[in-house]
Design a protein around this motif. Structure first.
Motif, short mmCIF file in Angstrom:
data_model
loop_
_atom_site.label_atom_id
_atom_site.label_comp_id
_atom_site.label_asym_id
_atom_site.label_seq_id
_atom_site.Cartn_x
_atom_site.Cartn_y
_atom_site.Cartn_z
N PHE A 18 0.87 -1.17 0.00
CA PHE A 18 0.00 0.00 0.00
C PHE A 18 0.91 1.22 0.00
O PHE A 18 2.11 1.09 0.23
CB PHE A 18 -0.91 -0.05 1.23
CG PHE A 18 -1.81 -1.25 1.25
CD1 PHE A 18 -3.12 -1.16 0.80
CD2 PHE A 18 -1.35 -2.49 1.71
CE1 PHE A 18 -3.95 -2.27 0.80
CE2 PHE A 18 -2.18 -3.61 1.70
CZ PHE A 18 -3.49 -3.50 1.25
N ALA A 76 1.65 3.62 1.94
CA ALA A 76 2.50 3.87 3.11
C ALA A 76 3.66 2.89 3.18
O ALA A 76 4.67 3.16 3.84
CB ALA A 76 1.67 3.79 4.39
N ASP A 77 3.51 1.75 2.51
CA ASP A 77 4.58 0.74 2.55
C ASP A 77 5.73 1.07 1.60
O ASP A 77 6.77 0.43 1.64
CB ASP A 77 4.01 -0.64 2.17
CG ASP A 77 2.89 -1.06 3.10
OD1 ASP A 77 2.87 -0.58 4.25
OD2 ASP A 77 2.03 -1.86 2.68
N MET A 131 8.75 3.13 0.68
CA MET A 131 9.63 3.98 1.48
C MET A 131 10.83 4.40 0.69
O MET A 131 11.94 3.90 0.91
CB MET A 131 10.03 3.23 2.75
CG MET A 131 8.83 2.87 3.59
SD MET A 131 9.25 2.25 5.18
CE MET A 131 7.62 1.83 5.81
N GLU A 178 9.07 13.63 10.58
CA GLU A 178 7.72 13.95 11.01
C GLU A 178 7.71 15.03 12.09
O GLU A 178 6.89 15.95 12.07
CB GLU A 178 7.09 12.66 11.54
CG GLU A 178 5.60 12.65 11.51
CD GLU A 178 5.02 11.33 12.02
OE1 GLU A 178 5.67 10.27 11.82
OE2 GLU A 178 3.94 11.38 12.61
N LYS A 179 8.63 14.89 13.02
CA LYS A 179 8.67 15.81 14.15
C LYS A 179 8.92 17.24 13.67
O LYS A 179 8.24 18.18 14.08
CB LYS A 179 9.81 15.38 15.09
CG LYS A 179 9.39 15.36 16.53
CD LYS A 179 10.56 14.95 17.40
CE LYS A 179 10.07 14.60 18.79
NZ LYS A 179 11.03 13.75 19.48
N GLU A 199 -7.30 1.88 5.57
CA GLU A 199 -6.10 2.63 5.17
C GLU A 199 -6.50 4.09 4.98
O GLU A 199 -7.41 4.38 4.20
CB GLU A 199 -5.56 2.08 3.84
CG GLU A 199 -4.36 2.84 3.33
CD GLU A 199 -4.19 2.79 1.80
OE1 GLU A 199 -3.06 2.84 1.34
OE2 GLU A 199 -5.20 2.70 1.07
N THR A 200 -5.82 4.99 5.65
CA THR A 200 -6.12 6.41 5.45
C THR A 200 -5.56 6.85 4.09
O THR A 200 -4.82 6.12 3.45
CB THR A 200 -5.48 7.26 6.56
OG1 THR A 200 -4.06 7.09 6.50
CG2 THR A 200 -5.99 6.86 7.94
N ARG A 205 -5.40 9.12 11.39
CA ARG A 205 -6.81 8.72 11.47
C ARG A 205 -7.68 9.94 11.75
O ARG A 205 -8.76 10.09 11.19
CB ARG A 205 -6.99 7.63 12.54
CG ARG A 205 -8.41 7.16 12.75
CD ARG A 205 -9.10 6.66 11.49
NE ARG A 205 -8.46 5.52 10.86
CZ ARG A 205 -8.84 4.98 9.70
NH1 ARG A 205 -9.89 5.48 9.04
NH2 ARG A 205 -8.18 3.97 9.18
N LEU A 253 -11.64 6.52 16.17
CA LEU A 253 -12.36 5.25 16.17
C LEU A 253 -12.90 4.92 17.56
O LEU A 253 -13.70 4.00 17.71
CB LEU A 253 -11.46 4.14 15.64
CG LEU A 253 -11.04 4.33 14.18
CD1 LEU A 253 -10.00 3.29 13.77
CD2 LEU A 253 -12.25 4.25 13.25
#
Ligand code: FES
Ligand code: FES
Lengths: 803, 157
Positions: free
Chosen positions: A24, A26-27, A29, A105-106, A197-198, A279, A691
């Protein structure tokens, strides 16, 4: 070897998925990929006074910061009403205002915090009915300047993004002749798709000018096309690659977050920019299902025939309606469901509000309108003392009837009566049940809502062993399209299914064109393209064999992998790469078959009356029934059994179609009894963006039993007679539940979802006042001088006029 | 940035790594060990897409810190067919149509695996209970439950 279509074949993508090999987005990289983050609007409606990105830009590790002024570009499919980043003003909480790309990300998150935006708050509006009034604030003052496709009718200088009308027969006189007139109001809240999956996308812009995007999307070619428009590029400069998609349900249709990643990537050429939504972001910053306020007024005669009806759907499109306008249209041409009503006044009106953006959701408006239509049918039946199944038989479409747009129904359109009888039989309709336990039934109809020129194509290329690689660009989003296409291909080529290798994850550079994976259209449309591609390959090989046999191509027979004429024959494997004679000379060559399909003869509806002899490619009809009990102490519902039957023309694969049925039932059950996106009307914030707070069905919630069966009335232009069914499976569930709840308790719930609180307060005759209900105190614009107020949450007596 | 050294077994192989103390096991598995079969659906312990087996128990790897795995035995979906042969659960998931989009599948399989390891013959109710923390938006669960039941000792084959 004609045994592939109809076979209970295992999914061709199953192995990749059970081993964890399926990638997917996100996988993926890519080395050195930058991490992207979005700054969202905290206000539902506000002017943007200024945006200061300097501090964010200075933060070490930040590679790009962008906002509206960098890319004042519009996106949108049917109605181009949205900027990539908010310009001038924001229109919902969660709207993208700016974005950053950073080393990790940070850092990206820190940079987002450093962007300073000054807003001047404007008065928001969360109520589409208010939004239709002159006094309402205009959410899109430039509505009249937006580009839209011709089938859409926005009303300039209002909040109305689309108004679809049906004017059929003479409802006024027919109402006068009616024995009984019943009018009701219903409400459907916004809900969320919740794909596991988002949304995610990766973009790479190279110095050559080439842009590549990997995206979790339902429509790679549409993403490419809209992106080329938006960034003013040649289509060929953009390449979209779609890996596996972890559930779409409509939210990954059209174009979503892809332009944001591209905009960032253009600022850091040569580096991948990756954006995977959290999410929480998924819950309200992308798209949701539209809310709808519904009014239905029906006039019936003594025998139970519906003489006239008014159907009014006021859609809450949310802040943008680039896709939502087409749901408004779909609800328009399907305005009265699967019923034959000669005198009809229908209005489907899409209104902008400051809620999250409404868009495609499995069912595409049909689940919402059937919530009301199918309850109204039960109410009418009850009022006339006619059995609900019988009442539907009296009024449902049959050969010779004309549907809402005036299209003639034929024996090949599909047989809803068979579906109804099957479900009634499966549930034991009429059987005696204990107190507080009852059955409920609902019908469904849906057509693929697509532009009349939506097209599919496919390529079949042979390999040395007489097998093929099958290329098409329908997205595998879980529905099983890869497997169905492989089956159609194998069946047409008369070769074993194992000989077909599906190359089904599209890359717009190499894959044949497909408009979009939406509208339950792939089995029908892409399936036809695949069938034609296979037929084209056979035809080419027939011509070559004819040369070898020295006969006309028409005289060559193809069967089970063998071309023959009288006693001469050639096996497919001898010819698919070129036929070599014994002396070595060769004729023909590597065979590549190609096919395309566009539904024929679909005509836009007349803007004033909705008339069209053929508004859509086809219709799929079905029925669903529920057996449930209600606990009188707690109001809790236990669903014992759900049965469904759809007329799908032809079952291509029983295993995957059953999967669609069960999955649709449970998703429909979620919408029916648990799901609702709650917007705080002070702040415009979504109150349940997780959720934990937004519950979807778990294994513990599912019905105790589910059955699925299918009727096969061949669709004349469908591949092997097939038509679509993926979305239909969730359309009737909420209404069937509500009807059963009524029969079990006497409580009629008009405001989705059917919660224990609403049932209990109905049972105890209490006024229900849901704190979190999205239902508004004001009502749809109505000619009748009926009392105004929120839709009755329970009602044992209908507003009724007997003549 | 604080790091600690952890020694653990992943899919049968022993490894020692330096890990950041704020890194989740999910991120570690996906981004450091590059085992991307394990998915992230929420990052908040609510969806089960990230389920792995840790010391015999199904856990949400997004709720475990990588720093906590010192001495632990961890199995991800990649371990199921690690021997070169598919696990019975994998075969049954395919046979029963328990897979649609496939995003929940790795987590669902690991939950089922842990269940069958501890209870080779679960009832339907026990299966539902076990997978209640694994959300699937596609299948409606029916075929998943059938696949797990069929993989159990008392299953049909
Ligand atoms: S990602 Fe761990 S539970 Fe959702
Ligand atoms: S198969 Fe899609 S979420 Fe389970």
């Amino acid at each position: 070897m004609k045994n592939s279509v109809g076979k209970r074949a295992q999914r061709v993508d199953g192995l990749a998925k059970v081993t964890g090999c399926a990638k997917f987005v996100a996988d993926l990289m890519p080395g050195g990929a930058l991490c992207a983050k979005i700054l969202h609007s905290p206000h539902p409606h506000a002017e943007i006074v200024s945006i200061d990105t300097t501090a964010a830009e200075k933060l070490p590790g930040v590679k790009a910061v962008i906002c509206g002024r960098d890319y004042p570009l519009h996106t949108g499919l049917y109605h181009v009403d949205q900027y990539m980043f908010a310009m001038e003003k924001v229109r919902y909480v969660g709207e993208p205002v700016a974005a950053v790309a950073a080393l990790d990300e940070k850092t990206a998150a820190q940079a987002i915090d450093l962007i300073k935006v000054r807003y001047r708050k404007l008065k928001p509006n969360f109520d589409p009915i208010h939004g239709m009034k002159k006094s309402a604030p205009l959410i899109h003052p430039n509505l009249h300047k937006y580009f839209h496709v011709s089938a859409i009718n926005p009303v300039p200088h209002t909040n109305i993004a689309n108004h679809f009308k049906i004017r059929k027969g003479d409802p006024d006189s027919a109402f006068k002749k009616s024995f009984c007139i019943i009018e009701n109001r219903f409400h459907v809240p916004q809900i969320q798709h919740v794909p596991m999956e988002t949304h995610g996308a990766i973009a790479l812009a190279e110095q050559t000018g080439r842009i590549t995007v990997w995206s979790s999307c339902q429509s790679p070619f549409t993403v490419r096309y809209l992106m080329a428009n938006c960034f003013k590029r040649e289509i060929g400069d953009i390449r979209v690659i779609a890996p596996y998609v972890g559930g779409g349900f409509g939210c990954k249709a059209g174009i979503n977050i892809e332009p944001i990643t591209v905009a960032l990537a253009l600022k850091c050429p040569g580096r991948h920019v990756k954006l995977i939504l959290t999410r929480e972001e998924e819950m309200y910053t992308v798209v949701v299902r539209q809310a709808c306020h519904i009014r239905i007024k029906s006039g019936v005669d003594r025998t139970g025939r519906i003489l006239a009806q008014e159907n009014e759907y006021i859609w809450d499109c949310g802040a943008y309606a680039g896709y939502g306008v087409n749901i408004v249209r779909a609800a328009g041409y399907s305005i009265c469901g699967a019923y034959n009503i000669d005198n009809l006044k229908g209005d489907s009106i899409g209104v902008y509000t400051n809620r999250p953006v409404g868009s495609a959701f499995r069912g595409f408006g049909m689940s919402e309108i059937h919530w009301a239509i199918e309850q109204q049918m039960d109410i009418l039946a009850h009022e006339l003392g006619i059995d609900p199944v019988e009442f539907r038989h009296i009024n449902a479409l049959k050969p010779g009837s004309h549907n809402a747009t005036g299209e003639l129904v034929t024996v090949n359109t599909g047989n809803i009566h068979k579906c109804l009888d099957q479900v009634a039989a499966d549930l034991g309709w009429g059987k005696k049940l204990p107190k507080y336990r009852a059955l409920g039934i609902a019908l469904a109809q849906k057509a693929p809502a697509m532009p009349n020129n939506a097209t599919s194509s496919a390529v079949v290329k042979f390999n040395e062993n007489g097998g093929v690689e099958l290329l098409f660009s329908g997205m595998e989003i879980g529905q099983g399209v890869m497997t169905a296409m492989a089956q159609i291909c194998a069946e047409t080529l008369e070769i074993p299914l194992e000989k077909v290798t599906v190359v089904g994850l599209p890359d717009t550079d190499y894959s044949p064109y497909e408009w979009q994976t939406v509208a339950s259209r792939l089995t029908f449309s892409c399936g036809n393209a695949v069938k034609k591609a296979a037929e084209d390959a056979i035809c080419q090989m027939k011509i070559i064999s004819a040369g070898i046999f020295k006969v006309r191509a028409d005289d060559v027979v193809y069967k089970n992998g063998v071309f023959s004429h009288k006693n001469k024959s050639i096996e497919l494997v001898q010819i698919c790469m070129g036929y070599q004679f014994t002396d070595g000379h060769t004729v023909g060559g590597a065979i590549v078959g190609r096919g395309h399909f566009t539904a024929e003869g679909c005509i836009n509806c007349d803007p004033d009356t909705g008339y069209s002899p053929k508004p859509v490619a086809n219709w799929t009809f079905g029925a669903q029934g529920v057996d449930l009990s209600v606990c009188p102490e707690t109001g809790r519902i236990t669903i014992h059994k759900v049965s469904c039957t759809y007329d799908v023309g032809k079952v291509i694969n029983p295993l995957t179609i059953e999967g669609q049925a069960y999955g649709g039932i449970v998703q429909g059950m979620g919408a029916g009894i648990m799901e609702q996106l709650i917007v705080d009307e002070q702040t415009g914030m979504v109150k349940n963006p997780s959720l934990v707070d937004y519950k979807i069905p778990t294994a513990l919630d599912m019905p105790e039993e589910m059955t699925a069966s299918f009727v096969e009335t061949a669709q004349l232009d469908g591949p092997f007679g097939a038509r679509g069914v993926g979305e239909h499976t969730m359309i009737p569930t909420p209404a069937a539940i509500a009807n059963a709840v009524y029969h079990a308790t006497g409580v009629r719930i008009m405001d989705l979802p059917v919660t224990p609180e609403k049932i209990l307060s109905g049972m105890h005759g209490l006024d229900f006042d849901s704190k979190d209900s999205n239902a508004k105190p004001e009502q749809p614009v109505s000619r009748s001088k009926k009392k105004r107020g929120r839709p009755p949450l329970y009602a044992k007596k209908w507003d009724r006029v007997k003549r | 940035m604080n790091t600690v050294s952890v020694t653990f077994t992943i899919n049968g192989e022993k490894e020692t790594r330096q890990v950041r103390t704020d890194m989740t096991l999910l991120k570690f598995i996906r981004e450091t060990l590059l085992l991307t079969g394990t998915k992230e659906g929420c990052g908040e312990g609510e969806c089960g897409a990230c389920t792995v087996i840790m010391n015999g128990k199904a856990v949400h790897s997004c709720m475990v810190l990588a720093a906590e795995i010192d001495g632990a035995d961890i199995q991800t979906v990649e371990s199921l067919a690690g021997s070169g042969e598919l696990d019975k659960l994998q075969l049954k998931f395919m046979e029963h149509g328990a897979v649609q989009c496939g995003f929940c599948t790795p987590g669902m399989l690991m939950t089922a695996k842990a269940l069958l390891n501890s209870n080779p013959n679960p009832t339907k109710a026990q299966i539902k209970e076990a997978i209640a923390g694994n959300l699937c938006r596609c299948t409606g669960y029916k075929q998943i439950i059938a696949a797990i039941q069929d993989s159990s000792r008392g299953g049909r084959k």
